[in-house]
Design a protein around this motif. Sequence first.
Motif, PDB file in Angstrom:
ATOM      1  N   MET A 159      -0.927 -14.008   8.434  1.00 22.00           N
ATOM      2  CA  MET A 159      -0.666 -14.211   7.540  1.00 22.00           C
ATOM      3  C   MET A 159      -0.580 -12.983   6.180  1.00 22.00           C
ATOM      4  O   MET A 159      -1.767 -12.243   6.557  1.00 22.00           O
ATOM      5  CB  MET A 159      -1.170 -15.096   6.789  1.00 22.00           C
ATOM      6  CG  MET A 159      -0.599 -16.090   6.141  1.00 22.00           C
ATOM      7  SD  MET A 159       0.420 -17.858   6.802  1.00 22.00           S
ATOM      8  CE  MET A 159       0.712 -18.324   4.921  1.00 22.00           C
ATOM      9  N   ARG A 160       0.532 -13.097   5.934  1.00 20.48           N
ATOM     10  CA  ARG A 160       1.166 -11.646   4.375  1.00 20.48           C
ATOM     11  C   ARG A 160      -0.290 -12.423   3.569  1.00 20.48           C
ATOM     12  O   ARG A 160       0.230 -13.621   2.583  1.00 20.48           O
ATOM     13  CB  ARG A 160       2.077 -11.441   4.893  1.00 20.48           C
ATOM     14  CG  ARG A 160       2.403 -10.605   5.446  1.00 20.48           C
ATOM     15  CD  ARG A 160       3.795  -9.449   5.753  1.00 20.48           C
ATOM     16  NE  ARG A 160       4.386  -8.961   6.591  1.00 20.48           N
ATOM     17  CZ  ARG A 160       4.266  -7.766   7.110  1.00 20.48           C
ATOM     18  NH1 ARG A 160       3.595  -6.994   6.150  1.00 20.48           N
ATOM     19  NH2 ARG A 160       4.608  -7.492   8.146  1.00 20.48           N
ATOM     20  N   PRO A 161      -0.790 -11.577   2.632  1.00 20.01           N
ATOM     21  CA  PRO A 161      -0.582 -12.251   1.035  1.00 20.01           C
ATOM     22  C   PRO A 161       0.247 -12.207   0.564  1.00 20.01           C
ATOM     23  O   PRO A 161       1.554 -11.718   0.753  1.00 20.01           O
ATOM     24  CB  PRO A 161      -1.837 -10.868   0.711  1.00 20.01           C
ATOM     25  CG  PRO A 161      -0.958 -10.200   1.605  1.00 20.01           C
ATOM     26  CD  PRO A 161      -0.807 -10.385   2.950  1.00 20.01           C
ATOM     27  N   HIS A 162       0.143 -13.206  -0.671  1.00 20.53           N
ATOM     28  CA  HIS A 162       1.896 -13.033  -1.975  1.00 20.53           C
ATOM     29  C   HIS A 162       2.082 -11.968  -2.251  1.00 20.53           C
ATOM     30  O   HIS A 162       3.592 -11.893  -2.954  1.00 20.53           O
ATOM     31  CB  HIS A 162       1.200 -14.721  -2.687  1.00 20.53           C
ATOM     32  CG  HIS A 162       1.354 -15.579  -2.048  1.00 20.53           C
ATOM     33  ND1 HIS A 162       2.415 -16.443  -1.887  1.00 20.53           N
ATOM     34  CD2 HIS A 162       0.123 -17.480  -1.661  1.00 20.53           C
ATOM     35  CE1 HIS A 162       1.703 -17.957  -1.247  1.00 20.53           C
ATOM     36  NE2 HIS A 162       0.933 -17.439  -2.054  1.00 20.53           N
ATOM     37  N   GLU A 188       2.542  -9.852  -1.194  1.00 24.00           N
ATOM     38  CA  GLU A 188       4.026  -8.917  -0.139  1.00 24.00           C
ATOM     39  C   GLU A 188       5.128 -10.049  -0.506  1.00 24.00           C
ATOM     40  O   GLU A 188       6.150  -9.187   0.870  1.00 24.00           O
ATOM     41  CB  GLU A 188       3.265  -8.695   0.604  1.00 24.00           C
ATOM     42  CG  GLU A 188       2.811  -7.672   1.259  1.00 24.00           C
ATOM     43  CD  GLU A 188       2.358  -6.933   2.623  1.00 24.00           C
ATOM     44  OE1 GLU A 188       2.823  -7.547   3.611  1.00 24.00           O
ATOM     45  OE2 GLU A 188       1.029  -6.590   3.111  1.00 24.00           O
ATOM     46  N   TRP A 189       5.390 -10.756  -0.926  1.00 22.43           N
ATOM     47  CA  TRP A 189       6.105 -12.252  -0.827  1.00 22.43           C
ATOM     48  C   TRP A 189       6.995 -11.685  -2.674  1.00 22.43           C
ATOM     49  O   TRP A 189       6.196 -11.643  -3.676  1.00 22.43           O
ATOM     50  CB  TRP A 189       5.821 -13.171  -0.907  1.00 22.43           C
ATOM     51  CG  TRP A 189       5.577 -13.086   0.760  1.00 22.43           C
ATOM     52  CD1 TRP A 189       4.472 -12.502   1.533  1.00 22.43           C
ATOM     53  CD2 TRP A 189       5.771 -14.014   2.366  1.00 22.43           C
ATOM     54  NE1 TRP A 189       4.227 -13.354   2.487  1.00 22.43           N
ATOM     55  CE2 TRP A 189       5.183 -14.247   2.678  1.00 22.43           C
ATOM     56  CE3 TRP A 189       7.565 -14.867   2.167  1.00 22.43           C
ATOM     57  CZ2 TRP A 189       6.100 -14.240   4.077  1.00 22.43           C
ATOM     58  CZ3 TRP A 189       7.638 -14.696   3.512  1.00 22.43           C
ATOM     59  CH2 TRP A 189       6.952 -14.810   4.349  1.00 22.43           C
ATOM     60  N   TYR A 205      11.400 -14.349   3.124  1.00 20.54           N
ATOM     61  CA  TYR A 205      10.896 -13.631   4.436  1.00 20.54           C
ATOM     62  C   TYR A 205       9.938 -12.589   3.626  1.00 20.54           C
ATOM     63  O   TYR A 205      10.781 -12.545   2.089  1.00 20.54           O
ATOM     64  CB  TYR A 205      11.968 -12.637   5.210  1.00 20.54           C
ATOM     65  CG  TYR A 205      13.114 -13.229   5.720  1.00 20.54           C
ATOM     66  CD1 TYR A 205      12.489 -13.265   7.156  1.00 20.54           C
ATOM     67  CD2 TYR A 205      13.922 -13.911   5.178  1.00 20.54           C
ATOM     68  CE1 TYR A 205      12.862 -13.721   7.922  1.00 20.54           C
ATOM     69  CE2 TYR A 205      14.227 -14.800   6.462  1.00 20.54           C
ATOM     70  CZ  TYR A 205      14.774 -14.382   7.590  1.00 20.54           C
ATOM     71  OH  TYR A 205      14.955 -15.670   8.379  1.00 20.54           O
ATOM     72  N   CYS A 206       8.885 -11.976   4.002  1.00 24.95           N
ATOM     73  CA  CYS A 206       8.323 -10.952   3.218  1.00 24.95           C
ATOM     74  C   CYS A 206       9.382 -10.127   2.897  1.00 24.95           C
ATOM     75  O   CYS A 206      10.027  -9.368   3.404  1.00 24.95           O
ATOM     76  CB  CYS A 206       6.896 -10.518   3.524  1.00 24.95           C
ATOM     77  SG  CYS A 206       7.229  -9.768   5.861  1.00 24.95           S
ATOM     78  N   CYS A 219       9.714  -7.879   6.006  1.00 23.60           N
ATOM     79  CA  CYS A 219      10.969  -7.829   6.978  1.00 23.60           C
ATOM     80  C   CYS A 219      12.810  -8.337   6.200  1.00 23.60           C
ATOM     81  O   CYS A 219      13.330  -8.113   7.108  1.00 23.60           O
ATOM     82  CB  CYS A 219      10.492  -9.825   7.105  1.00 23.60           C
ATOM     83  SG  CYS A 219       8.873  -9.576   8.574  1.00 23.60           S
TER      84      CYS A 219
END
Length: 124
Positions: free
Chosen positions: A1-4, A6-7, A20-21, A24
Amino acid sequence: MRPHTEWEPGKSSSDGWACYCRPCRAERNREGRFRREYGLRPDELKDLVVRQGGVCVICLSARPQHVDHDHGTGRVRVVLCFSCNAALGQFKDRPGAMRRAAAYVEGNAWKPTLVAPGVYQLPS
């Protein structure tokens, strides 16, 4: 899971975040562009790079990332590095200009001869 971090915010999603991050999404955009502009799927692009040894076919050192194509026919030629692709673009794919530039860089300076107003003869 990526941190926010990166979104990106997503205006149309219920939770307010994009689907998508950033990495991606950038990859999806890149793949979509290659498919739209050149008709290349990701595996075909990777195959082109592998067939040329993983390097730019002009400078033989940099990592190829830019699809080179014939502007007249749209046919994909190879994958080049940024600098070599930009150089070809600056020469507008004119082989004569590229040969003269190579001769100049190799120290073979040439001077065209004026044979009539606005008409020059190139040295042989």
